[in-house]
Design an enzyme around this catalytic site. Structure first.
Site, PDB file in Angstrom:
ATOM      1  N   ASP A 139     -13.571 -16.933   7.194  1.00  0.00           N
ATOM      2  CA  ASP A 139     -12.202 -16.539   6.865  1.00  0.00           C
ATOM      3  C   ASP A 139     -11.448 -16.436   8.182  1.00  0.00           C
ATOM      4  O   ASP A 139     -11.555 -15.445   8.899  1.00  0.00           O
ATOM      5  CB  ASP A 139     -12.232 -15.197   6.116  1.00  0.00           C
ATOM      6  CG  ASP A 139     -10.840 -14.654   5.828  1.00  0.00           C
ATOM      7  OD1 ASP A 139      -9.853 -15.211   6.359  1.00  0.00           O
ATOM      8  OD2 ASP A 139     -10.745 -13.652   5.093  1.00  0.00           O
ATOM      9  N   TYR A 158       0.831  -1.216   0.000  1.00  0.00           N
ATOM     10  CA  TYR A 158       0.000   0.000   0.000  1.00  0.00           C
ATOM     11  C   TYR A 158       0.858   1.256   0.000  1.00  0.00           C
ATOM     12  O   TYR A 158       0.627   2.175   0.783  1.00  0.00           O
ATOM     13  CB  TYR A 158      -0.937   0.021   1.216  1.00  0.00           C
ATOM     14  CG  TYR A 158      -1.684  -1.267   1.415  1.00  0.00           C
ATOM     15  CD1 TYR A 158      -2.751  -1.600   0.588  1.00  0.00           C
ATOM     16  CD2 TYR A 158      -1.292  -2.170   2.402  1.00  0.00           C
ATOM     17  CE1 TYR A 158      -3.427  -2.796   0.747  1.00  0.00           C
ATOM     18  CE2 TYR A 158      -1.966  -3.376   2.559  1.00  0.00           C
ATOM     19  CZ  TYR A 158      -3.024  -3.675   1.734  1.00  0.00           C
ATOM     20  OH  TYR A 158      -3.676  -4.866   1.890  1.00  0.00           O
ATOM     21  N   LYS A 181      -1.922 -17.100   6.854  1.00  0.00           N
ATOM     22  CA  LYS A 181      -1.025 -16.368   7.746  1.00  0.00           C
ATOM     23  C   LYS A 181      -0.141 -17.263   8.630  1.00  0.00           C
ATOM     24  O   LYS A 181       0.958 -17.601   8.217  1.00  0.00           O
ATOM     25  CB  LYS A 181      -1.830 -15.365   8.576  1.00  0.00           C
ATOM     26  CG  LYS A 181      -2.272 -14.157   7.724  1.00  0.00           C
ATOM     27  CD  LYS A 181      -2.500 -12.914   8.538  1.00  0.00           C
ATOM     28  CE  LYS A 181      -2.511 -11.676   7.683  1.00  0.00           C
ATOM     29  NZ  LYS A 181      -3.799 -11.329   7.077  1.00  0.00           N
ATOM     30  N   TYR A 220     -12.233  -7.618   6.231  1.00  0.00           N
ATOM     31  CA  TYR A 220     -11.090  -7.622   5.306  1.00  0.00           C
ATOM     32  C   TYR A 220     -10.850  -9.066   4.859  1.00  0.00           C
ATOM     33  O   TYR A 220     -10.690  -9.951   5.701  1.00  0.00           O
ATOM     34  CB  TYR A 220      -9.819  -7.070   5.967  1.00  0.00           C
ATOM     35  CG  TYR A 220      -8.632  -7.182   5.026  1.00  0.00           C
ATOM     36  CD1 TYR A 220      -8.447  -6.253   4.011  1.00  0.00           C
ATOM     37  CD2 TYR A 220      -7.751  -8.260   5.111  1.00  0.00           C
ATOM     38  CE1 TYR A 220      -7.404  -6.388   3.108  1.00  0.00           C
ATOM     39  CE2 TYR A 220      -6.701  -8.398   4.214  1.00  0.00           C
ATOM     40  CZ  TYR A 220      -6.532  -7.455   3.219  1.00  0.00           C
ATOM     41  OH  TYR A 220      -5.514  -7.594   2.308  1.00  0.00           O
TER      42      TYR A 220
HETATM   43  C1  LIG Z   1      -4.330 -11.243   5.712  1.00  0.00           C
HETATM   44  C2  LIG Z   1      -5.718 -11.671   5.469  1.00  0.00           C
HETATM   45  C3  LIG Z   1      -6.158 -12.094   4.202  1.00  0.00           C
HETATM   46  C4  LIG Z   1      -5.247 -12.065   2.988  1.00  0.00           C
HETATM   47  O1  LIG Z   1      -4.177 -12.929   3.101  1.00  0.00           O
HETATM   48  P1  LIG Z   1      -2.887 -12.721   2.133  1.00  0.00           P
HETATM   49  O2  LIG Z   1      -2.005 -13.883   2.471  1.00  0.00           O
HETATM   50  O3  LIG Z   1      -2.302 -11.402   2.505  1.00  0.00           O
HETATM   51  O4  LIG Z   1      -3.381 -12.753   0.744  1.00  0.00           O
HETATM   52  C5  LIG Z   1      -7.462 -12.503   4.061  1.00  0.00           C
HETATM   53  N1  LIG Z   1      -8.310 -12.513   5.095  1.00  0.00           N
HETATM   54  C6  LIG Z   1      -7.931 -12.126   6.337  1.00  0.00           C
HETATM   55  C7  LIG Z   1      -8.911 -12.201   7.460  1.00  0.00           C
HETATM   56  C8  LIG Z   1      -6.633 -11.671   6.563  1.00  0.00           C
HETATM   57  O5  LIG Z   1      -6.272 -11.260   7.775  1.00  0.00           O
END
Ligand SMILES: *Cc1c(COP(=O)(O)O)cnc(C)c1O
Length: 429
Positions: A248, A19, A277, A149
């Site tokens: 997610d 960013y 992550k 997000y």
């Molecule tokens: C970081 C994150 C993503 C994206 O993961 P990347 O490995 O950066 O593509 C998606 N959803 C959540 C909740 C996240 O914290």
């Protein structure tokens, strides 16, 4: 070796950071090495060691240069670093699959290995789409809440908070999905939010392929913790109307909020679970999508007859091997007790921030500690003020927060919380 000045000059002129602007970049720190919970930085004054309060965007849960993880990579490197996953398989992928199926909520026993969190969300959304395509009707909408997000590629962006800037920027290009209000913060009444959310859902019910959520804690959308009852409510709405439930847990998974999955704390098993992550302990990029036999069968019943996704580096053996070692390390400690220990230290250490005039809220959940200001953080100055106190933090918007590695000692946690409170006070009062 490049000199310190040349390195920073090349970086500034040629490399994008997350960013960031190429024409007016923010300052960056050179990391020389990392070990335990410490980053060794090259500063104008010479090398310094600082405590990492960020786990490198929440990934490095065991810290850095972890002997067990290093060994897993080296061992796998001796066999092969990569082979294609089309038509081939290998031990690290199978071992990782077994561990994920064992750790995930019961029933989530089909695993798709993806290259990053965003890609796993793409795959989850494609699964939901394909699962509904079978009856020839197709369901074109996803239902979510504001403030979320889900990643930076287009499909995850389309369900990320519409007010976060990305939507207006890409208006006309992003598909339009359905956003309920952000669920009230933990402890606030839910009734009004529930009835508005239900009414909105019912307007779109026949078109909704899935509800997608970060259960319990919205991470990059603002470190917003909310009631498990709101998660249960959304899951029930989805199921009453034949939509799938996608969690997610890329940020919340692997004990970050205090339980193995936020889903466990909510008492809901999703139909599709995204993890990423911390999956490899922060060593290398890898993510996974887990789903049920029922969803897998529905995907296969779609016109394509198969799941239509297959990355070049799918199930990369090095990534899988280090993920297996990371999950073994996690299992070797009583994480419920360990995360409670970290939570107590963050709670106590950040409490004094409540007395600062600039601070609107202080909250913790599991191994997450957040100081929310009433105004946007002066990122450059707060970062410097924390570095001067021996701590690496990366604030965003109006938040200064820590998601420390799980191996951080009480003493280092105290260093982190003191630095955050003092840096906020010095810069914002
Ligand atoms: C970081 C994150 C993503 C994206 O993961 P990347 O490995 O950066 O593509 C998606 N959803 C959540 C909740 C996240 O914290």
């Amino acid at each position: 070796m490049t000199s310190y000045d040349d390195l920073l000059a090349f970086d500034r002129d040629h490399l994008w950071h997350p960013y960031s602007s190429m024409t007016a970049p923010s300052p960056v720190q050179q990391v020389l090495s990392a070990r335990g919970v410490r980053l060794r930085l090259q500063r104008d004054s010479g090398p310094v060691e600082v405590v990492d309060a960020m786990s490198s965007w929440w990934c490095a849960i065991h810290g850095y240069a972890v002997p067990e993880l290093d060994a897993a990579v080296v061992d796998q490197l001796g066999r092969m670093s990569h082979v294609m996953f089309g038509g081939l398989t290998h031990e690290p992928a199978v071992q990782l699959g077994r561990r994920l199926v064992d750790l995930a909520p019961a029933g989530l026993d089909k695993v798709f290995l993806a290259d990053s969190g965003s890609v796993s969300v793409e795959v989850a959304m494609k699964m939901a789409w394909q699962a509904h395509a079978r009856d020839g009707i197709g369901r074109t909408k996803f239902f979510t809440v504001r403030g979320g997000y889900h990643g930076d590629t287009f499909s995850p962006m389309s369900v990320t908070d519409p007010d976060g800037g990305m939507h207006s920027l890409y208006a006309g290009f992003l598909p339009e999905h359905v956003f309920a209000d952000r669920p009230p913060a933990t402890g606030e009444p839910l009734e009004e939010w529930k009835s508005a959310t239900q009414a909105l859902f019912e307007q779109h019910a026949d078109d909704v392929a899935a509800v997608i959520l970060e259960p319990l804690l919205q991470g990059a959308g603002g470190m917003h913790a909310y009631d498990p009852e709101a998660v249960r409510f959304l899951a029930t709405l989805a199921r009453e109307h034949g939509a799938l439930v996608i969690f997610d847990e890329i940020a919340t998974g692997f004990w970050r909020t205090g339980t193995a999955w936020a889903a466990d704390a909510c008492g809901v098993t999703p139909d599709v679970l995204c993890v990423g992550k911390a999956l490899t302990g922060g060593y290398v990029t890898l993510a996974a999508v887990l789903t049920t036999a029922e969803v897998a069968a529905a995907v296969d019943a779609s016109p394509a007859g198969a799941m239509m996704h297959g990355p070049t580096f799918m199930a990369n053996p090095l990534a899988c091997a280090v993920a297996v070692a990371s999950l073994d390390l996690l299992a070797a400690t009583d994480q419920a007790a360990n995360i409670a220990r970290i939570n107590a230290a963050l709670d106590e250490g950040l409490a004094p921030a409540r007395d600062l005039g600039s601070v609107a809220d202080v909250r913790t959940l599991g191994a997450v500690g957040v100081v929310e200001l009433g105004t946007p953080v002066d990122v450059r100055r707060v970062t410097e003020a924390a570095l001067a106190r021996g701590v690496w933090v990366r604030p965003f918007r109006n938040l200064v927060y820590s998601m420390p590695p799980y191996v951080t000692s009480e003493e280092d946690l105290r260093t982190i919380t003191t630095a955050i409170v003092e840096a906020v006070e010095e810069v914002h009062g």
